[in-house]
Structures are given as C-alpha cells and as structure tokens.
Design a protein around this motif. Structure first.
Motif, PDB file in Angstrom:
ATOM      1  N   CYS A  48       0.843  -1.201   0.000  1.00  0.00           N
ATOM      2  CA  CYS A  48       0.000   0.000   0.000  1.00  0.00           C
ATOM      3  C   CYS A  48       0.881   1.254   0.000  1.00  0.00           C
ATOM      4  O   CYS A  48       2.056   1.208   0.350  1.00  0.00           O
ATOM      5  CB  CYS A  48      -0.925  -0.002   1.211  1.00  0.00           C
ATOM      6  N   SER A  49       0.304   2.378  -0.381  1.00  0.00           N
ATOM      7  CA  SER A  49       1.039   3.646  -0.414  1.00  0.00           C
ATOM      8  C   SER A  49       1.545   3.997   0.978  1.00  0.00           C
ATOM      9  O   SER A  49       0.906   3.692   1.983  1.00  0.00           O
ATOM     10  CB  SER A  49       0.137   4.760  -0.921  1.00  0.00           C
ATOM     11  N   ILE A  61       4.384   6.923   3.201  1.00  0.00           N
ATOM     12  CA  ILE A  61       5.410   7.947   3.330  1.00  0.00           C
ATOM     13  C   ILE A  61       6.013   7.755   4.710  1.00  0.00           C
ATOM     14  O   ILE A  61       5.294   7.604   5.686  1.00  0.00           O
ATOM     15  CB  ILE A  61       4.830   9.368   3.194  1.00  0.00           C
ATOM     16  N   LYS A  86       8.963   7.562  -0.145  1.00  0.00           N
ATOM     17  CA  LYS A  86       7.577   7.618  -0.606  1.00  0.00           C
ATOM     18  C   LYS A  86       7.358   6.413  -1.492  1.00  0.00           C
ATOM     19  O   LYS A  86       8.139   6.157  -2.409  1.00  0.00           O
ATOM     20  CB  LYS A  86       7.328   8.897  -1.394  1.00  0.00           C
ATOM     21  N   LEU A  87       6.302   5.657  -1.207  1.00  0.00           N
ATOM     22  CA  LEU A  87       5.936   4.499  -2.023  1.00  0.00           C
ATOM     23  C   LEU A  87       4.526   4.714  -2.539  1.00  0.00           C
ATOM     24  O   LEU A  87       3.611   4.990  -1.760  1.00  0.00           O
ATOM     25  CB  LEU A  87       5.989   3.212  -1.199  1.00  0.00           C
ATOM     26  N   LYS A  88       4.364   4.620  -3.843  1.00  0.00           N
ATOM     27  CA  LYS A  88       3.039   4.723  -4.457  1.00  0.00           C
ATOM     28  C   LYS A  88       3.076   3.987  -5.785  1.00  0.00           C
ATOM     29  O   LYS A  88       3.999   4.179  -6.574  1.00  0.00           O
ATOM     30  CB  LYS A  88       2.655   6.185  -4.676  1.00  0.00           C
ATOM     31  N   ASN A  89       2.101   3.128  -6.007  1.00  0.00           N
ATOM     32  CA  ASN A  89       1.971   2.385  -7.275  1.00  0.00           C
ATOM     33  C   ASN A  89       3.257   1.653  -7.654  1.00  0.00           C
ATOM     34  O   ASN A  89       3.715   1.728  -8.794  1.00  0.00           O
ATOM     35  CB  ASN A  89       1.554   3.320  -8.410  1.00  0.00           C
ATOM     36  N   ASN A  90       3.845   0.946  -6.711  1.00  0.00           N
ATOM     37  CA  ASN A  90       5.072   0.163  -6.937  1.00  0.00           C
ATOM     38  C   ASN A  90       6.262   1.017  -7.352  1.00  0.00           C
ATOM     39  O   ASN A  90       7.189   0.524  -8.001  1.00  0.00           O
ATOM     40  CB  ASN A  90       4.854  -0.954  -7.954  1.00  0.00           C
ATOM     41  N   ASN A  91       6.267   2.281  -6.993  1.00  0.00           N
ATOM     42  CA  ASN A  91       7.413   3.179  -7.216  1.00  0.00           C
ATOM     43  C   ASN A  91       7.871   3.710  -5.876  1.00  0.00           C
ATOM     44  O   ASN A  91       7.105   4.342  -5.149  1.00  0.00           O
ATOM     45  CB  ASN A  91       7.017   4.351  -8.126  1.00  0.00           C
TER      46      ASN A  91
END
Length: 105
Positions: A36-37, A39, A93-98
């Motif tokens: 999951c997203s 920070i 920061k993690l969002k959408n596998n980035n």
C-alpha cells in the motif's frame, strides 16, 4: 517495483527490485511488490534491495561481491542480487510500486 534513491547532489541508484528493507525509529520496514502507499522517515542504517538484475561483466562474476560506489555494496548468488546502501537518514515515498528515497549518506 521501481526504486529510485537520491541524494541532494545526485541520483545514487535506479533499479527494479522485488523487496526493500529500511531501518526506521520503530524498527525494520520491509516493502514488497503491491504494498500500500506509504510515506515514512528512514533512520541511519543500511537499505537492502533484492533484485533479479544480473551483472554481465565477466570480471565481476569471479567474486560474489563488489562496490559500485563507496556507498553501494553488491552481493549476488545464482538468481538474486542484493544491494546494500549505507545511509545516515532520509525519507521515502511508495506509491503504485514506485519507491523514491531522498537520503543523506
């Protein structure tokens, strides 16, 4: 997942990986594909990245480890490469596998 690690002065590393470990004030944080997203602040320690990338330089295949730069140690076996990056602190920061990390090293 795509992993980008930046310092104020330059990009340290950009790579595809399947697991990343960070140190935080409350303990170890492990991020896998489709997490999951998130920070978070990250603490002083080692970022460990597990990847399937393969090193093609024959000189490197004779050893099981080498240093890409002074802060990046690379270890590998037959099917997994582990990158270890020593840092002082930072943010991720993690969002959408980035994953994007801004670190002090």
């Amino acid at each position: 997942m795509k992993i980008l690690i930046l310092k104020k002065e330059k990009k340290i590393l950009e790579i595809e990986g399947f697991a990343v470990f960070f140190s935080t004030e409350k303990g170890q944080l492990e991020l896998l594909n489709n997490h999951c997203s998130l920070i978070s602040m990250i603490s002083s320690g080692i970022i460990k990245i597990y990847s399937n990338f393969f090193l093609e330089n024959e000189n490197f295949l004779l050893e099981n480890e080498f240093f890409l730069e002074k802060e990046i140690k690379i270890l590998w076996n037959q099917n997994t490469t582990i990158l270890k990056i020593k840092i002082n602190s930072g943010f991720l920061k993690l969002k959408n596998n980035n994953i994007i990390c801004l670190v002090k090293s």
